[in-house]
Design a protein around this motif. Structure first.
Motif, mmCIF file in Angstrom:
data_model
loop_
_atom_site.group_PDB
_atom_site.id
_atom_site.type_symbol
_atom_site.label_atom_id
_atom_site.label_comp_id
_atom_site.label_asym_id
_atom_site.label_seq_id
_atom_site.Cartn_x
_atom_site.Cartn_y
_atom_site.Cartn_z
ATOM 1 N N THR A 173 0.809 -1.293 0.015
ATOM 2 C CA THR A 173 0.073 0.058 -0.007
ATOM 3 C C THR A 173 0.850 1.383 0.056
ATOM 4 O O THR A 173 0.397 2.367 -0.640
ATOM 5 C CB THR A 173 -0.992 0.069 1.137
ATOM 6 O OG1 THR A 173 -1.481 -1.365 1.105
ATOM 7 C CG2 THR A 173 -1.700 0.854 1.127
ATOM 8 N N TYR A 193 -0.547 -0.486 -10.450
ATOM 9 C CA TYR A 193 -1.955 -0.558 -10.007
ATOM 10 C C TYR A 193 -2.793 -0.942 -10.835
ATOM 11 O O TYR A 193 -2.856 -0.456 -11.934
ATOM 12 C CB TYR A 193 -2.388 0.778 -9.284
ATOM 13 C CG TYR A 193 -3.692 0.808 -8.708
ATOM 14 C CD1 TYR A 193 -3.673 0.471 -7.364
ATOM 15 C CD2 TYR A 193 -4.753 1.350 -9.494
ATOM 16 C CE1 TYR A 193 -5.152 0.352 -6.818
ATOM 17 C CE2 TYR A 193 -6.132 1.179 -8.696
ATOM 18 C CZ TYR A 193 -6.028 0.800 -7.371
ATOM 19 O OH TYR A 193 -7.353 0.783 -7.021
ATOM 20 N N SER A 206 -8.079 1.267 -0.756
ATOM 21 C CA SER A 206 -8.525 0.624 -2.212
ATOM 22 C C SER A 206 -7.415 1.300 -3.414
ATOM 23 O O SER A 206 -7.280 0.602 -4.418
ATOM 24 C CB SER A 206 -9.793 0.609 -2.346
ATOM 25 O OG SER A 206 -10.510 0.124 -1.461
ATOM 26 N N SER A 207 -7.247 2.452 -3.284
ATOM 27 C CA SER A 207 -6.653 3.118 -4.555
ATOM 28 C C SER A 207 -5.146 2.952 -4.578
ATOM 29 O O SER A 207 -4.471 3.491 -5.465
ATOM 30 C CB SER A 207 -6.985 4.579 -4.341
ATOM 31 O OG SER A 207 -6.366 5.206 -3.339
ATOM 32 N N THR A 237 -11.093 -1.762 -10.863
ATOM 33 C CA THR A 237 -9.830 -1.144 -11.051
ATOM 34 C C THR A 237 -8.799 -2.108 -11.754
ATOM 35 O O THR A 237 -7.605 -1.738 -12.095
ATOM 36 C CB THR A 237 -9.116 -0.840 -9.656
ATOM 37 O OG1 THR A 237 -8.868 -1.835 -8.960
ATOM 38 C CG2 THR A 237 -9.980 0.136 -8.998
ATOM 39 N N GLU A 314 -9.323 6.325 3.392
ATOM 40 C CA GLU A 314 -9.903 5.073 2.775
ATOM 41 C C GLU A 314 -9.943 3.838 3.883
ATOM 42 O O GLU A 314 -11.037 3.112 3.751
ATOM 43 C CB GLU A 314 -8.948 4.514 1.544
ATOM 44 C CG GLU A 314 -9.025 5.827 0.359
ATOM 45 C CD GLU A 314 -8.313 5.316 -0.700
ATOM 46 O OE1 GLU A 314 -8.106 3.763 -1.009
ATOM 47 O OE2 GLU A 314 -7.850 5.999 -1.644
ATOM 48 N N ARG A 380 -0.981 14.257 -4.651
ATOM 49 C CA ARG A 380 -0.791 12.984 -5.153
ATOM 50 C C ARG A 380 -0.753 13.071 -6.792
ATOM 51 O O ARG A 380 0.351 12.471 -7.554
ATOM 52 C CB ARG A 380 -2.141 12.067 -5.164
ATOM 53 C CG ARG A 380 -1.948 10.690 -5.432
ATOM 54 C CD ARG A 380 -3.179 10.122 -5.478
ATOM 55 N NE ARG A 380 -3.015 8.385 -5.753
ATOM 56 C CZ ARG A 380 -3.955 7.554 -5.481
ATOM 57 N NH1 ARG A 380 -5.008 7.772 -4.447
ATOM 58 N NH2 ARG A 380 -3.754 6.308 -5.787
ATOM 59 N N GLY A 433 0.777 5.031 -8.792
ATOM 60 C CA GLY A 433 0.311 3.880 -9.387
ATOM 61 C C GLY A 433 1.279 3.069 -10.112
ATOM 62 O O GLY A 433 1.036 2.131 -11.029
#
Length: 485
Positions: A173, A193, A206-207, A237, A314, A380, A433
């Protein structure tokens, strides 16, 4: 049977040649785990009955030449749901929880014939960088049992580094595959990702979450990613991008590859001894023919703050499902529904999880959303754009994986911020990602130092290419815990 001096391909050849049966390999794997795990405490649950049954079926039906992972034992981070097997996320709140289905990655590996042998320890709900927040065990570093293994995939890294399994699955993560891989001197990849399905992974953020392999060698890592990558309609995703054969580029050749060295990753807070080892690793890549230039990623310094706001926000949403009603731990002697919620979560969650839930709930509150969550999301984007600017001119970014080597237990428990900064060099990769790998670059005071290779989205093949060239030139994977190094 321990796996310190063999590879997946070697084991496959032994199985094909019938020099070894799958049943014998599986039994010996369990014998070794039982003989060594008091020392390492990597496993929470063993899956002996299921594994031996699967092994017998493979011996009966035979293994084809192209079934490279068939019969190979592996470990599973205990935040991936596994049908009919206790799955805890290392939390009291999921004690005795047995899912009714398995995660997509486990389905893929079962289809490939690989044999899951057990569930591995982690920081509770993958929240931590030391594996000290687990409710169940304290996993020890494979090289020095007085040191932390890293986290949150500490059990996965140690099981591989200690030779208990040839490979393990972890989740990342904010560095949770790469950081323990660095501390234990093995190969750990966080894929792009969306490259690997998250269906069946107990969510933290989750992202940011992504499942990936931990192995002793680069080729083994590529073989596992071949098996677990790909589109999954159950994960919204998940990417439909074609999955290449990640072993195809393992030639040892990096001539002409352009490598960027971000100056911010070598600055204040990074141990000078770690810098020295990683710079020697970069010099090795340069000697192999890569072109190396310094670049700047100035927004790196905001990565940790942005990550803890976004990730905790999240998490506060994802962990609402643990309420003591549907599954898992339930508090006793409660009087009302609200009391059930409060007491179950108070008793069921550990301090670090509570800390992040509170931070996340605050960041999402009406008075704080614009000041914290929205700004973190904007940072981000700045970090992601900065990486893209570099990748417009370079193939890879190379830097230290962690600011330091593994340290003693309890050293930073009174100051969570110190532990948070352990992920300062890995977090930006998750925010953008991108794929990132840690590979052993050498040693400081007898403990491994991780070198991080970062690629553009869906360009894991370039990471494998460079990592394999470095590995073959240095043969550092041949140095093993407790061995003649």
């Amino acid at each position: 049977m321990n796996f310190l001096k063999t590879t997946v391909k070697d084991l496959h050849q032994d199985l094909i040649a019938k020099e070894l049966s799958v049943s014998d390999l599986t039994k010996e794997t369990f014998d070794n785990i039982k003989a060594t795990d008091d020392r390492y405490e990597a496993f929470i649950t063993l899956m002996e009955e299921q594994a031996l049954g699967q092994a017998q079926n493979l011996d009966k039906n035979g293994i084809e030449e192209d079934q490279i992972l068939a019969g190979i034992p592996f470990g599973i981070k205990d935040n991936m749901v596994t049908k009919d097997v206790q799955t805890t996320a290392a939390s009291r709140i999921l004690k005795d929880f047995k899912p009714v289905y398995s995660a997509a990655v486990l389905e893929n590996l079962e289809q490939a014939g690989a044999i899951g042998v057990g569930k591995l320890n982690l920081d509770e709900f993958a929240m931590g960088s030391t594996t000290e927040t687990s409710y169940y065990k304290q996993t020890k570093n494979a090289w020095d049992q007085t040191k932390i293994p890293g986290g949150s995939s500490g059990g996965s890294a140690v099981a591989v580094a200690a030779g208990q399994v040839p490979f393990a699955l972890g989740s990342d993560t904010g560095g949770s595959i790469r950081q323990p891989a660095a501390f234990n001197g093995i190969v750990g990849l966080k894929p792009t990702y969306g490259r690997v399905s998250r269906w069946g992974l107990i969510a933290f953020a989750s992202s940011l979450d992504q499942i990936g392999p931990l192995t002793r060698t680069v080729e083994d890592n590529a073989l596992v990613l071949n098996a677990i990558a790909g589109y999954d309609a159950r994960d919204q995703t998940s990417s439909k991008k074609t999955v290449p054969d990640f072993t195809a580029g393992l030639t040892g050749d990096v001539k002409g590859m352009k490598i960027a060295i971000p100056k911010e990753y070598f600055g204040k807070g990074v141990d000078p001894k770690v810098v020295e080892v990683v710079k020697a690793g970069i010099a090795q890549l340069e000697a192999l023919g890569a072109k190396v230039e310094e670049v700047s990623l100035p927004h790196t310094k905001y990565g940790v703050a942005a990550y803890y706001i976004l990730g905790s926000s999240e998490a506060s949403s994802n962990l609402q499902r643990f309420d003591g009603i549907r599954y898992g731990f339930r508090a006793e002697n409660v009087k009302t529904l609200e009391d059930l919620y409060v007491q179950t979560r108070t008793q069921g969650f550990g301090d670090e999880v509570k800390r992040r839930i509170m931070l996340g709930t605050y960041s999402l509150s009406a008075g704080s959303y614009d000041a914290y969550f929205k700004k973190a999301a904007q940072v981000r984007t700045l970090i992601a754009n900065e990486f893209q600017n570099v990748f417009a001119q370079y193939d890879l970014i190379v830097a230290p994986t962690t600011p330091n080597i593994a340290y003693g237990f309890g050293e930073n428990q009174d100051d969570p911020q110190v532990a948070y900064m352990n992920d300062a060099l890995t977090i930006p990769v998750n925010l953008a990602g991108l794929p990132g790998m840690s590979i052993n670059a050498g040693f400081v005071d007898g403990l491994p130092v991780g070198m991080q290779l970062i690629g553009n989205r869906f360009e894991e093949a370039k990471i494998y290419q460079a990592a394999y060239a470095f590995e073959q030139a240095t043969r550092l994977f041949e140095k093993i815990p407790g061995g003649e190094n």
